[in-house]
Scaffold this motif. Structure first.
Motif, PDB file in Angstrom:
ATOM      1  N   SER A  65       0.755  -1.320   0.353  1.00 11.78           N
ATOM      2  CA  SER A  65       0.052   0.133   0.342  1.00 11.78           C
ATOM      3  C   SER A  65       0.977   1.046  -0.387  1.00 11.78           C
ATOM      4  CB  SER A  65      -0.964  -0.141   1.130  1.00 11.78           C
ATOM      5  OG  SER A  65      -1.515  -1.096   1.422  1.00 11.78           O
ATOM      6  N   VAL A  66       1.106   2.526  -1.213  1.00  8.88           N
ATOM      7  CA  VAL A  66       1.307   3.102  -0.777  1.00  8.88           C
ATOM      8  C   VAL A  66       0.832   4.577  -1.428  1.00  8.88           C
ATOM      9  CG1 VAL A  66       2.646   4.505  -3.076  1.00  8.88           C
ATOM     10  CG2 VAL A  66       3.172   2.052  -1.630  1.00  8.88           C
ATOM     11  N   THR A  67       1.347   5.619  -1.471  1.00  9.66           N
ATOM     12  CA  THR A  67       0.865   7.200  -1.247  1.00  9.66           C
ATOM     13  C   THR A  67       1.295   7.746  -1.691  1.00  9.66           C
ATOM     14  OG1 THR A  67      -0.708   6.782   1.043  1.00  9.66           O
ATOM     15  CG2 THR A  67      -0.531   9.273  -0.187  1.00  9.66           C
ATOM     16  N   TRP A  68       0.792   8.328  -2.765  1.00 13.27           N
ATOM     17  CA  TRP A  68       1.451   8.814  -3.616  1.00 13.27           C
ATOM     18  C   TRP A  68       0.706  10.498  -4.532  1.00 13.27           C
ATOM     19  CZ3 TRP A  68       1.117  10.558  -9.095  1.00 13.27           C
ATOM     20  CH2 TRP A  68       1.934  11.426  -9.745  1.00 13.27           C
ATOM     21  N   HIS A  69       1.162  10.718  -4.444  1.00 13.99           N
ATOM     22  CA  HIS A  69      -0.159  13.158  -4.549  1.00 13.99           C
ATOM     23  C   HIS A  69      -1.553  13.088  -3.666  1.00 13.99           C
ATOM     24  CE1 HIS A  69       2.284  13.860  -8.444  1.00 13.99           C
ATOM     25  NE2 HIS A  69       3.164  13.624  -7.372  1.00 13.99           N
ATOM     26  N   GLY A  70      -1.404  12.292  -2.707  1.00 18.26           N
ATOM     27  CA  GLY A  70      -2.492  12.524  -1.950  1.00 18.26           C
ATOM     28  C   GLY A  70      -3.726  10.370  -1.891  1.00 18.26           C
ATOM     29  N   SER A  71      -3.373  10.302  -3.080  1.00 14.98           N
ATOM     30  CA  SER A  71      -4.088   8.800  -2.930  1.00 14.98           C
ATOM     31  C   SER A  71      -3.351   7.686  -3.201  1.00 14.98           C
ATOM     32  CB  SER A  71      -5.268   8.753  -4.077  1.00 14.98           C
ATOM     33  OG  SER A  71      -4.672   9.150  -5.381  1.00 14.98           O
ATOM     34  N   THR A  72      -4.087   6.623  -2.739  1.00 10.52           N
ATOM     35  CA  THR A  72      -3.744   5.127  -2.594  1.00 10.52           C
ATOM     36  C   THR A  72      -3.833   4.901  -4.139  1.00 10.52           C
ATOM     37  OG1 THR A  72      -4.952   5.042  -0.804  1.00 10.52           O
ATOM     38  CG2 THR A  72      -3.997   3.226  -1.509  1.00 10.52           C
ATOM     39  N   VAL A  73      -2.308   3.893  -3.300  1.00  8.35           N
ATOM     40  CA  VAL A  73      -2.165   2.977  -4.928  1.00  8.35           C
ATOM     41  C   VAL A  73      -1.110   1.764  -5.088  1.00  8.35           C
ATOM     42  CG1 VAL A  73      -1.588   5.010  -6.431  1.00  8.35           C
ATOM     43  CG2 VAL A  73       0.511   4.438  -5.639  1.00  8.35           C
ATOM     44  N   HIS A  74      -1.910   0.746  -4.802  1.00 12.77           N
ATOM     45  CA  HIS A  74      -0.810  -0.399  -5.056  1.00 12.77           C
ATOM     46  C   HIS A  74       0.050  -1.089  -6.144  1.00 12.77           C
ATOM     47  CE1 HIS A  74      -4.612  -2.209  -3.097  1.00 12.77           C
ATOM     48  NE2 HIS A  74      -4.048  -1.599  -1.824  1.00 12.77           N
ATOM     49  N   ILE A  75       1.313  -1.577  -5.121  1.00  7.04           N
ATOM     50  CA  ILE A  75       2.687  -1.702  -6.084  1.00  7.04           C
ATOM     51  C   ILE A  75       3.102  -3.226  -6.052  1.00  7.04           C
ATOM     52  CG2 ILE A  75       5.228  -1.708  -6.224  1.00  7.04           C
ATOM     53  CD1 ILE A  75       3.246   1.175  -7.470  1.00  7.04           C
ATOM     54  N   ILE A  76       2.434  -4.423  -6.489  1.00  6.97           N
ATOM     55  CA  ILE A  76       2.968  -5.556  -6.477  1.00  6.97           C
ATOM     56  C   ILE A  76       4.440  -5.505  -6.121  1.00  6.97           C
ATOM     57  CG2 ILE A  76       2.594  -7.605  -7.245  1.00  6.97           C
ATOM     58  CD1 ILE A  76      -0.153  -6.999  -6.592  1.00  6.97           C
ATOM     59  N   GLY A  77       4.811  -6.763  -5.590  1.00  5.33           N
ATOM     60  CA  GLY A  77       6.207  -7.288  -5.666  1.00  5.33           C
ATOM     61  C   GLY A  77       6.135  -8.895  -5.761  1.00  5.33           C
ATOM     62  N   PRO A 191      -3.674   0.238 -12.483  1.00  7.81           N
ATOM     63  CA  PRO A 191      -4.062   1.527 -12.606  1.00  7.81           C
ATOM     64  C   PRO A 191      -5.302   1.612 -12.865  1.00  7.81           C
ATOM     65  CG  PRO A 191      -2.495   0.144 -14.789  1.00  7.81           C
ATOM     66  CD  PRO A 191      -2.779  -1.122 -13.624  1.00  7.81           C
ATOM     67  N   GLY A 192      -5.939   0.638 -14.035  1.00  9.22           N
ATOM     68  CA  GLY A 192      -6.930   1.158 -14.236  1.00  9.22           C
ATOM     69  C   GLY A 192      -7.845   2.031 -12.358  1.00  9.22           C
ATOM     70  N   ARG A 193      -7.219   1.465 -11.486  1.00 13.27           N
ATOM     71  CA  ARG A 193      -8.501   2.124 -10.579  1.00 13.27           C
ATOM     72  C   ARG A 193      -8.226   3.440  -9.905  1.00 13.27           C
ATOM     73  NH1 ARG A 193      -8.787  -2.973  -6.520  1.00 13.27           N
ATOM     74  NH2 ARG A 193      -8.410  -1.592  -5.104  1.00 13.27           N
ATOM     75  N   TYR A 194      -7.349   3.874 -10.545  1.00 12.82           N
ATOM     76  CA  TYR A 194      -6.941   5.311 -10.454  1.00 12.82           C
ATOM     77  C   TYR A 194      -7.473   6.558 -10.590  1.00 12.82           C
ATOM     78  CZ  TYR A 194      -3.360   1.877  -8.154  1.00 12.82           C
ATOM     79  OH  TYR A 194      -2.517   0.360  -7.853  1.00 12.82           O
ATOM     80  N   GLU A 195      -7.231   7.539 -10.061  1.00 10.51           N
ATOM     81  CA  GLU A 195      -8.262   8.642 -10.865  1.00 10.51           C
ATOM     82  C   GLU A 195      -7.754   9.716 -10.815  1.00 10.51           C
ATOM     83  OE1 GLU A 195     -11.535   9.073  -7.503  1.00 10.51           O
ATOM     84  OE2 GLU A 195     -12.646   7.477  -8.494  1.00 10.51           O
ATOM     85  N   TYR A 196      -6.404   9.345 -11.311  1.00 10.43           N
ATOM     86  CA  TYR A 196      -5.203  10.496 -11.143  1.00 10.43           C
ATOM     87  C   TYR A 196      -5.830  10.877 -13.043  1.00 10.43           C
ATOM     88  CZ  TYR A 196      -2.423   8.498  -8.594  1.00 10.43           C
ATOM     89  OH  TYR A 196      -1.790   8.389  -6.981  1.00 10.43           O
ATOM     90  N   GLU A 197      -5.975  12.147 -13.744  1.00  9.22           N
ATOM     91  CA  GLU A 197      -6.054  12.761 -14.896  1.00  9.22           C
ATOM     92  C   GLU A 197      -4.668  12.264 -15.520  1.00  9.22           C
ATOM     93  OE1 GLU A 197      -8.804  14.371 -15.981  1.00  9.22           O
ATOM     94  OE2 GLU A 197      -9.166  14.865 -13.735  1.00  9.22           O
ATOM     95  N   ARG A 198      -4.761  12.313 -16.389  1.00  5.88           N
ATOM     96  CA  ARG A 198      -4.352  11.446 -17.457  1.00  5.88           C
ATOM     97  C   ARG A 198      -1.777  12.243 -17.354  1.00  5.88           C
ATOM     98  NH1 ARG A 198      -3.400   8.506 -22.748  1.00  5.88           N
ATOM     99  NH2 ARG A 198      -1.972  10.286 -23.868  1.00  5.88           N
ATOM    100  N   GLU A 203       2.521  10.584 -15.016  1.00  7.70           N
ATOM    101  CA  GLU A 203       3.767  11.580 -14.587  1.00  7.70           C
ATOM    102  C   GLU A 203       4.111  10.076 -13.428  1.00  7.70           C
ATOM    103  OE1 GLU A 203       2.705  15.399 -12.416  1.00  7.70           O
ATOM    104  OE2 GLU A 203       4.512  14.864 -10.578  1.00  7.70           O
ATOM    105  N   PHE A 204       3.490   9.505 -12.962  1.00 13.82           N
ATOM    106  CA  PHE A 204       2.779   8.620 -11.893  1.00 13.82           C
ATOM    107  C   PHE A 204       3.576   7.106 -12.185  1.00 13.82           C
ATOM    108  CE2 PHE A 204       1.068   4.450 -10.380  1.00 13.82           C
ATOM    109  CZ  PHE A 204       1.473   4.479  -9.598  1.00 13.82           C
ATOM    110  N   PHE A 205       3.971   7.278 -13.984  1.00 14.86           N
ATOM    111  CA  PHE A 205       4.350   6.211 -14.064  1.00 14.86           C
ATOM    112  C   PHE A 205       5.585   6.633 -14.390  1.00 14.86           C
ATOM    113  CE2 PHE A 205       1.025   4.343 -16.504  1.00 14.86           C
ATOM    114  CZ  PHE A 205      -0.423   3.577 -16.067  1.00 14.86           C
TER     115      PHE A 205
END
Ligand code: AMP
Ligand code: MN
Ligand code: MN
Ligand code: MN
Length: 275
Positions: A65-77, A191-198, A203-205
């Motif tokens: 579980s990660v916070t990036w630019h104020g929202s939660t994203v998930h990174i798989i290892g 990535p389809g679950r994240y609500e960042y604009e394009r 920038e996230f990628f």
């Protein structure tokens, strides 16, 4: 290759034990499998043992579980060494944060007139170190607050609702760093679950790649076929390896069953290409 590299057991918020998850994957024809519990590696030993008994190829995994630019994203290892000190300490710190957040969620629900939710959530959690909103959701369904887990989330556990508590997870750099320190490959989950604009998504990628991240989930339970195409394009553009995983949590709590999703687009390089 029927690879399924994303799913959960009772060591986080799944409904099946690690051994049961592996048995189900094998029964569904999966031939390369990873267990990726949220912020926990405690199910991996049992899963590996079961996979060995069944002749199923297994790689150690985790979903951080990660916070990036104020929202939660998930990174798989994937293909991590669960004994890695950096990874273990990192995951422990996230689990401590989960315990604190769980208390706050319970207080917030209590203020909305719902008592006993911390104890209630714990009754649904096999791993007391890993309390997820999914455990609160199961308690709230039991308490008659909503007909099912999906409805409970909409009413109580998301932003703007009484059981919502903002939380700071790991940083992107730390999460990718721990995975790499453990010898693993880092993959962006759903990535389809994240609500960042394009532009922000791009920038996230970029930032993920700069941190040493290497892969992205293309075919996963939460994605539509349109999203397979969309993120296949991103994989080509950013040079990411492609991953496939159901994100199975158990009956009634999943978009897709283990090993049942379509294959990856043929031109992408799968994350398992050199395993
Ligand atoms: P947490 O990591 O504790 O915030 O919990 C997130 C987990 O809750 C996810 O991994 C899913 O298993 C589950 N979840 C999140 N949103 C929903 C939703 N809208 N409906 C059902 N389950 C959800
Ligand atoms: Mn989950
Ligand atoms: Mn996830
Ligand atoms: Mn997941």
């Amino acid at each position: 290759m029927n690879a399924d590299l994303h799913c959960h057991s009772t060591e986080s918020d799944g409904l099946l034990s690690p051994r049961e998850v592996v048995a189900r994957a094998a029964a569904n024809g999966v031939d390369l499998f990873s267990l990726t519990d949220h912020d926990a590696t405690s199910g991996l030993e049992a899963a590996r043992a079961e996979a060995k008994e069944r002749g199923l190829r297994f790689v150690e995994g985790v979903e951080i579980s990660v916070t990036w630019h104020g929202s939660t994203v998930h990174i798989i290892g994937l293909r991590i060494d669960p004994q890695s000190a950096a990874l273990r300490e990192g995951l422990e710190s996230i689990r401590r944060g989960r315990a604190t957040r769980a208390q706050k969620i319970a207080e917030s629900l209590s203020a909305a007139g719902i008592r006993g939710s911390l104890e209630g959530a714990h009754r649904y959690a096999d791993n007391p170190e890993l309390i997820s909103r999914a455990h609160f959701a199961r308690f709230l369904v039991e308490a008659g607050r909503a007909p099912d887990v999906k409805n409970v989330f909409q009413r109580y556990l998301v932003k703007g609702r009484p059981g919502w508590v903002a939380h700071q997870w790991a940083s992107l750099q730390d999460a990718v760093g721990w995975i790499r320190a453990a010898g693993g490959v880092a993959v962006i989950a759903h990535p389809g679950r994240y609500e960042y604009e394009r532009p922000e998504m791009r920038e996230f990628f970029k930032e993920f790649r700069n941190c040493g991240g290497a892969g992205i989930e293309i075919v996963t339970g939460a994605h539509t076929p349109e999203q397979y195409h969309e993120f296949a394009k991103s994989a080509r553009e950013f040079g990411f390896l492609a991953s496939r995983g159901s994100d199975y949590h158990g009956k009634g709590e999943s978009h897709a069953d283990l090993g049942t999703l379509p294959p990856l687009p043929g031109d992408l390089k799968p994350v398992w290409h050199d395993w």
